[in-house]
Design an enzyme around this catalytic site. Structure first.
Site, PDB file in Angstrom:
ATOM      1  N   ARG A  27       0.819  -1.220   0.000  1.00 47.59           N
ATOM      2  CA  ARG A  27       0.000   0.000   0.000  1.00 47.59           C
ATOM      3  C   ARG A  27       0.853   1.272   0.000  1.00 47.59           C
ATOM      4  O   ARG A  27       0.480   2.265   0.621  1.00 47.59           O
ATOM      5  CB  ARG A  27      -0.931   0.054   1.223  1.00 47.59           C
ATOM      6  CG  ARG A  27      -1.976  -1.013   1.261  1.00 47.59           C
ATOM      7  CD  ARG A  27      -3.274  -0.512   0.632  1.00 47.59           C
ATOM      8  NE  ARG A  27      -4.255  -1.569   0.627  1.00 47.59           N
ATOM      9  CZ  ARG A  27      -5.240  -1.690   1.512  1.00 47.59           C
ATOM     10  NH1 ARG A  27      -5.397  -0.772   2.425  1.00 47.59           N
ATOM     11  NH2 ARG A  27      -6.073  -2.686   1.446  1.00 47.59           N
ATOM     12  N   ARG A  31      -3.441   6.568   1.253  1.00 49.48           N
ATOM     13  CA  ARG A  31      -3.968   7.748   1.954  1.00 49.48           C
ATOM     14  C   ARG A  31      -2.987   8.522   2.813  1.00 49.48           C
ATOM     15  O   ARG A  31      -3.250   9.661   3.155  1.00 49.48           O
ATOM     16  CB  ARG A  31      -5.156   7.323   2.819  1.00 49.48           C
ATOM     17  CG  ARG A  31      -6.396   7.065   2.011  1.00 49.48           C
ATOM     18  CD  ARG A  31      -7.449   6.394   2.854  1.00 49.48           C
ATOM     19  NE  ARG A  31      -7.004   5.059   3.220  1.00 49.48           N
ATOM     20  CZ  ARG A  31      -7.771   4.143   3.796  1.00 49.48           C
ATOM     21  NH1 ARG A  31      -9.013   4.434   4.116  1.00 49.48           N
ATOM     22  NH2 ARG A  31      -7.292   2.951   4.077  1.00 49.48           N
ATOM     23  N   ARG A  40      -7.141  11.223  -5.743  1.00 51.28           N
ATOM     24  CA  ARG A  40      -8.391  10.497  -5.497  1.00 51.28           C
ATOM     25  C   ARG A  40      -9.586  11.448  -5.575  1.00 51.28           C
ATOM     26  O   ARG A  40     -10.630  11.101  -6.118  1.00 51.28           O
ATOM     27  CB  ARG A  40      -8.348   9.806  -4.130  1.00 51.28           C
ATOM     28  CG  ARG A  40      -9.507   8.843  -3.933  1.00 51.28           C
ATOM     29  CD  ARG A  40      -9.516   8.249  -2.540  1.00 51.28           C
ATOM     30  NE  ARG A  40      -9.609   9.284  -1.533  1.00 51.28           N
ATOM     31  CZ  ARG A  40      -9.577   9.067  -0.221  1.00 51.28           C
ATOM     32  NH1 ARG A  40      -9.460   7.845   0.249  1.00 51.28           N
ATOM     33  NH2 ARG A  40      -9.658  10.066   0.621  1.00 51.28           N
TER      34      ARG A  40
END
Ligand code: CP3
Length: 353
Positions: A27, A31, A40
């Site tokens: 990942r 975020r 995003r």
């Protein structure tokens, strides 16, 4: 295609010698990066981002612009396969993945079929080829999929779960139905990963996030047997170059030997495992990837350096180590701490090669 300028990841996966220990992070695009959150927002939402090859490529490259990572991983999600099967994937804000049409009835299960990646998952293949072109041989691009069992968990439950009770009930009461789902998923994963390899993925990883919640016997029957079929069905080479495979079973540390026996090139470990002991158990046969607790990245630079050094020390002087976290990076990670980890691994690992 250009030759890789930095091939340490591929060499380490094949247990060849490298000047230092390569590192990438599960990942790594996500975020915790403000630029990810911006892209995003431009895409509208997470799934819109995955389905837009231009923006997904942009996000794939973001962590590489900041950090000296030794690999890129294509930006996507494991649940693209069940979405392409027609289950209707959506992400409710702050709630994780959900399916509009989870598998509830026997006829729905009997109706399942493996999607053709070239049509239903074209957007992922386009992202792979665009990202590969944009990387221009700087570092290898990793393709990925979920394991048949982990995909089945979401397909049956319709969302994440703390105990996956519906899945376990099916496993014990209607094993034939679960085996049917797993058989279809296996064909889907083989076609999907091979299509990613043809589109330019230089290594592939399979995420078996929920295999670790199974009993010893059930893990072998419902997860590992299908993993082995996938490894046997993968293209081992593309354009004359080996494409190594990585299998990551969260909670699977106790099964390292059987996972290694599937024929994969590398096994991913979560942080509950001592990587030195793991190397002694399976290290001659496979490379090992992992396995720092992602929470270490929430601490101080001194702690991060010490924790990085501890894993390198436990693994010792040997080829076949790929530094990573034991699971995905936390969204609360301060981005500057990632530089500290990468610099520590690159700097300290030279002494072990
Ligand atoms: O590693 C990478 O950088 C590649 C991207 C990647 C994502 N998901 C992007 C993502 C990868 C490899 C995955 C795999 C994945 N997806 C797994 C297996 C690995 C694991 O974490 O166990 C699983 C189980 C999923 C399903 C999934 N997708 C869940 C459970 C969630 C919600 C989790 C959360 O942290 O909220 C997602 C969403 C998701 N996938 C995000 C990202 C960056 C966050 C979505 C957002 O931007 O809001």
């Amino acid at each position: 295609m250009t030759k890789l300028k930095n091939d340490t990841l591929i060499r380490a996966l094949l247990r060849e010698s490298t000047p230092y220990t390569p590192i990438w992070l599960m990942r790594q695009a996500g975020r915790y990066l403000p630029e990810y959150r911006q892209t995003r927002a431009r895409a509208g939402d997470f799934l819109g981002l995955c389905k837009n090859p231009d923006l997904a490529t942009e996000v794939t490259l973001q962590p590489l612009a900041r950090y000296a990572l030794d690999a890129a991983i294509v930006f996507s999600d494991i649940l693209t396969i069940p979405d392409a099967m027609g289950l209707g994937l959506y992400f409710a804000e702050g709630e994780g993945p959900k399916f509009e049409r989870p598998l509830r009835e026997e006829w729905e299960i009997r109706d399942l079929s493996a999607p053709d990646p070239a049509t239903h998952l074209r957007y992922v293949l386009d992202t792979v080829s665009q990202a590969r072109r944009a990387l221009d041989g700087s570092v290898p691009l990793i393709g990925f999929s979920g394991s048949p069992f982990t995909l089945a968990c979401y397909m049956i439950e319709g969302q994440g779960s703390s105990d996956f009770a519906l899945v376990k009930k099916m496993l014990y009461q209607r094993p034939d139905l679960l085996h049917h789902i797993l058989t279809v998923n296996t064909s889907a994963v083989i076609a999907y990963l091979n299509a990613q390899i043809e589109a330019g993925a230089q290594a592939v990883m399979m995420f078996d996030t929920w295999g670790g919640m199974l009993s010893h016997a059930a893990f072998h029957e419902f997860s590992l047997a299908y993993t082995a079929r996938i490894i046997a069905g993968l293209k081992r080479e593309h354009a004359g170059v080996r494409v190594p495979s990585i299998v990551f079973t969260k909670g699977g540390g106790g099964w390292l030997e059987s996972i290694a026996a599937t024929g994969c090139d590398a096994v991913g470990l979560d942080w509950t495992v001592d990587i030195g002991a793991a190397r002694a158990r399976g290290g001659a046969r496979v490379a090992l990837q992992g396995n720092k607790d992602p929470a270490v990245l929430l601490s101080s630079p001194e702690t991060i350096q010490r924790e990085a050094g501890a894993i390198l020390e436990r693994y010792g002087r040997s080829n076949g180590q790929i530094f990573n976290l034991g699971h995905g990076i936390s969204q609360h990670t301060p981005p500057e701490n990632v530089s500290v980890l990468i610099e520590a691994v690159h700097g300290l690992s030279v002494g072990y090669h």
